[in-house]
Design a protein around this motif. Structure first.
Motif, short mmCIF file in Angstrom:
data_model
loop_
_atom_site.label_atom_id
_atom_site.label_comp_id
_atom_site.label_asym_id
_atom_site.label_seq_id
_atom_site.Cartn_x
_atom_site.Cartn_y
_atom_site.Cartn_z
N LEU A 188 0.07 -0.57 -0.13
CA LEU A 188 -0.29 0.83 -0.38
C LEU A 188 0.47 1.39 -1.58
O LEU A 188 -0.09 2.11 -2.41
CB LEU A 188 -0.06 1.68 0.85
CG LEU A 188 -1.02 1.42 2.01
CD1 LEU A 188 -0.60 2.23 3.24
CD2 LEU A 188 -2.43 1.75 1.61
N THR A 189 1.74 1.05 -1.68
CA THR A 189 2.54 1.51 -2.82
C THR A 189 1.96 0.96 -4.12
O THR A 189 1.80 1.70 -5.11
CB THR A 189 4.01 1.05 -2.66
OG1 THR A 189 4.53 1.56 -1.47
CG2 THR A 189 4.86 1.52 -3.83
N ASN A 190 1.62 -0.31 -4.11
CA ASN A 190 1.04 -0.91 -5.33
C ASN A 190 -0.32 -0.29 -5.68
O ASN A 190 -0.61 -0.07 -6.85
CB ASN A 190 0.90 -2.42 -5.13
CG ASN A 190 2.23 -3.12 -5.13
OD1 ASN A 190 3.21 -2.60 -5.65
ND2 ASN A 190 2.29 -4.31 -4.54
N ILE A 191 -1.13 -0.01 -4.66
CA ILE A 191 -2.44 0.60 -4.91
C ILE A 191 -2.26 1.98 -5.55
O ILE A 191 -2.89 2.30 -6.57
CB ILE A 191 -3.25 0.73 -3.60
CG1 ILE A 191 -3.73 -0.64 -3.13
CG2 ILE A 191 -4.44 1.67 -3.76
CD1 ILE A 191 -4.75 -1.28 -4.03
N PHE A 192 -1.43 2.84 -4.95
CA PHE A 192 -1.25 4.19 -5.49
C PHE A 192 -0.57 4.18 -6.85
O PHE A 192 -0.96 4.93 -7.76
CB PHE A 192 -0.49 5.08 -4.51
CG PHE A 192 -1.31 5.48 -3.32
CD1 PHE A 192 -2.48 6.20 -3.50
CD2 PHE A 192 -0.94 5.14 -2.04
CE1 PHE A 192 -3.25 6.57 -2.42
CE2 PHE A 192 -1.70 5.51 -0.95
CZ PHE A 192 -2.87 6.23 -1.15
#
Length: 153
Positions: A14-18
């Motif tokens: 999720l961190t990488n996506i955002f």
């Protein structure tokens, strides 16, 4: 132990996506503005013919002030014919005045002096007054005014 790794990997995902989405959006916006800077919008210009006076209104060597929208202008009858000049000094944007008894335009801010045809005679103005195209048809004096209609990218 697998659950901790699994939770960590979800959080990382999720961190990488955002973060990736935010960086991509920032890069796309930057590229968009660079392209608009290099290739500015093409503006369509439309010419309007506006009635500004009658031939019998002004004698040779006289000027008449008038406004069109937010523009302050002068219609002048010179030996070269009729001229429409801006009433804004090219030095610092002050409003000029017609002095008929001296046959000149005068800028009271910094003592700029212009000839009846708009040329600089004295003072700090760097260039002549802005001049608009004039057409005389029968007994009427018209000026052509350019308008920007819109832009295309």
């Amino acid at each position: 132990m697998d659950k901790k790794r699994e939770k960590k990997s979800r959080r990382d995902f999720l961190t990488n996506i955002f973060m990736g989405g935010g960086l991509f959006a920032s890069l796309a916006l930057f590229v968009h503005h660079v392209i608009k800077f290099i290739f500015p919008p093409i503006k369509d210009t439309k010419l309007r013919k506006l009635l500004v006076g009658r031939i019998d209104e002004l004698k040779l060597g006289e000027a008449k002030e008038f406004n069109i929208g937010d523009r302050s202008l002068f219609l002048v009858n010179t030996s070269d014919g009729y001229k429409v000049l801006s009433a804004i000094c090219t030095h610092l944007g002050c409003k000029i005045k017609w002095e008929g008894h001296r046959d000149r335009f005068y800028c009271p801010c910094h003592q700029g002096i212009f000839s009846p045809s708009g040329d600089v005679v004295e003072g700090p103005p760097p260039r002549p007054l802005e001049e608009y195209k004039v057409v005389v048809d029968k007994n009427l004096v018209y000026m052509w005014l350019e308008e920007n209609v819109g832009g295309l990218v």
